[in-house]
Scaffold this motif. Structure first.
Motif, PDB file in Angstrom:
ATOM      1  N   ASN A  36      -4.369   5.766  -1.466  1.00 16.65           N
ATOM      2  CA  ASN A  36      -4.142   5.121  -0.161  1.00 16.65           C
ATOM      3  C   ASN A  36      -4.010   6.109   0.998  1.00 16.65           C
ATOM      4  O   ASN A  36      -3.340   5.835   1.989  1.00 16.65           O
ATOM      5  N   ARG A  93      -4.532   1.624   7.318  1.00 17.65           N
ATOM      6  CA  ARG A  93      -5.256   2.048   6.116  1.00 17.65           C
ATOM      7  C   ARG A  93      -6.743   1.696   6.218  1.00 17.65           C
ATOM      8  O   ARG A  93      -7.130   0.753   6.915  1.00 17.65           O
ATOM      9  N   LEU A 145       0.786  -1.236   0.000  1.00 17.67           N
ATOM     10  CA  LEU A 145       0.000   0.000   0.000  1.00 17.67           C
ATOM     11  C   LEU A 145       0.818   1.288   0.000  1.00 17.67           C
ATOM     12  O   LEU A 145       0.315   2.330  -0.429  1.00 17.67           O
TER      13      LEU A 145
END
Length: 460
Positions: free
Chosen positions: A362, A129, A83
């Motif tokens: 992200n 996240r 990510l």
């Protein structure tokens, strides 16, 4: 007398925020096993700091050892692999401000480290996240379209009287939320970074030539990356050439390193060179300022204050802070005010802007909604001196910086705000409708109600 006495001693209703002066402290780096024998002389040395930056989970383990449990290293490695839009690069100075008061047992330290606000944006982990919407559907690598507005490589002419000069595509440290993640830093498994093609000298020559030919530009932000990564003789030469252009009246040096690597700005060769530039600017009536990037009060240490004061002492007119508003880092009135008082009252750094986190991939777990930013602006008013009360701004694609209350329309249900502007960017000079167009900006989907989330889910 009894009634008056009772009134006088009755506890007052507490203010929403209570100011208490806090002395700046440099956390003890020797609490980390890997730095147990590092001397003060080494710690103050810029080259030592650069040579001992943490660039991967293995290097972090060499510093923190068993203070951090395996679950943290695994979480960090997963984020880097799947990510992260920025590679790891954390100077010792910055790492040392994370979890400064954590207990020194693995479970307690790991828990505190995971919750730490500076860790959240400098060392993001996979579990940070947003599991449902890690990226907004409208997120883009160059969310502000800066490269689209390059007039020469690295020189963005976005506003009528101002330009951004990107001299370098590296920094002494990489923030996870970097708005220039498409260009700055090393590639990650998710992001193959763009590269500057011209040699630095050729790029700078073209920038200077454009500014000489464009007298309407009076304000130059010299950035990157970070100007602390430009070799000082090269940076000084570029700044002196800028100061030779009569129409340039403001020069701003953008450097997160004032907070992340203050040792750089305390090197004698840099201090002496900055004084030469500052004195030249003063003789020519040009406003020279340093803009830094501090997001939490823990980052404001005695070394940071010393670097800021030193810049002011050698003639820099102002040192100002441009923070980024991020959930889990500083998105409460208390955190913002604590930071502003530390900057303004203890380090001589003027709180200037807090940007809403840009719509890069992200980044949804950091971003706040426009209405949340508006509430924060309201909450911090009245505590700081007016000149030191920061503006919270939304940097709207194709529009630019706008105070968060300047939106034209706002659909709270879908989380879409609409913004207008009063000037044309460099790519809209022939666009007759540019000043009438409404430009959208999007709240994080996680901040919406059920109806809004369902609508976005149906968009595919």
């Amino acid at each position: 007398m009894t009634a008056l006495h009772e009134v006088a001693t009755t506890p007052a209703t507490p203010q929403p925020y209570t100011y208490a002066r806090r002395e700046l402290v440099e956390p003890d780096w020797r609490r980390f096993p890997g730095w147990r024998h590092v001397t003060t002389t080494q710690w103050r040395d810029a080259q030592w700091q650069r040579a001992h930056c943490v660039k991967n989970p293995a290097q972090l383990r060499a510093v923190a050892g068993d203070l951090l449990a395996d679950r943290f290293y695994d979480d960090l490695a997963a984020d880097q692999q799947h990510l992260a839009t920025m590679s790891m690069l954390v100077p010792p100075q910055m790492l040392n401000t994370m979890a400064p008061h954590a207990p020194l047992d693995p479970d307690g330290f790991t828990t505190a480290f995971l919750a730490d606000p500076i860790r959240r944006y400098m060392l993001p982990v996979h579990s940070d996240r947003d599991p449902h919407w890690p990226s907004h559907p409208h997120s883009t690598r160059d969310s502000l379209h800066e490269a689209e507005m390059w007039v020469v490589e690295g020189l963005t002419h976005r506003y009528p009287t101002k330009v951004l000069a990107e001299l370098v595509s590296t920094c002494p440290q990489y923030c996870g939320h970097c708005t220039r993640m498409d260009l700055v830093g090393n590639s990650t498994p998710q992001v193959a970074k763009h590269k500057l093609a011209l040699k630095p000298a050729d790029r700078q020559d073209r920038m200077i030539d454009y500014l000489k030919r464009t007298p309407g530009v009076r304000d130059v932000v010299v950035s990157g990356g970070d100007v602390a990564n430009v070799p000082w003789p090269q940076l000084e030469n570029f700044l002196m050439r800028l100061l030779d252009i009569d129409t340039v009246r403001d020069v701003r040096l953008a450097t997160k390193a004032l907070a992340g690597l203050p040792q750089h700005w305390l090197q004698p060769k840099v201090v002496e060179g900055l004084e030469r530039v500052a004195r030249t600017a003063a003789r020519r009536g040009v406003n020279l300022a340093i803009h830094t990037h501090v997001n939490h009060a823990q980052s404001v240490t005695p070394l940071v204050a010393e670097a800021a004061r030193t810049a002011l002492e050698v003639g820099v007119r102002d040192v100002r802070n441009q923070g980024v508003l991020m959930r889990g880092v500083n998105a409460t009135p208390e955190d913002l005010l604590d930071l502003c008082f530390a900057l303004q009252g203890e380090a001589n750094v003027l709180p200037y802007y807090f940007y809403m986190c840009d719509m890069i991939p992200n980044a949804e777990h950091w971003r706040v909604a426009v209405w949340e930013a508006q509430a924060l602006q309201h909450a911090i008013m009245g505590y700081l001196p007016g000149y030191a009360t920061p503006r919270i701004v939304c940097d709207v694609p194709y529009v630019g910086k706008r105070w968060v209350h300047q939106l034209h329309d706002y659909d709270r249900e879908l989380g879409i705000s609409y913004w207008t502007k009063n000037y044309r960017t460099g790519i809209e000079l022939d666009d007759a409708e540019a000043l009438d167009r409404r430009h959208p900006y999007y709240d994080p989907i996680s901040t919406l109600g059920d109806t809004g989330r369902a609508w976005w889910s149906r968009q595919g």
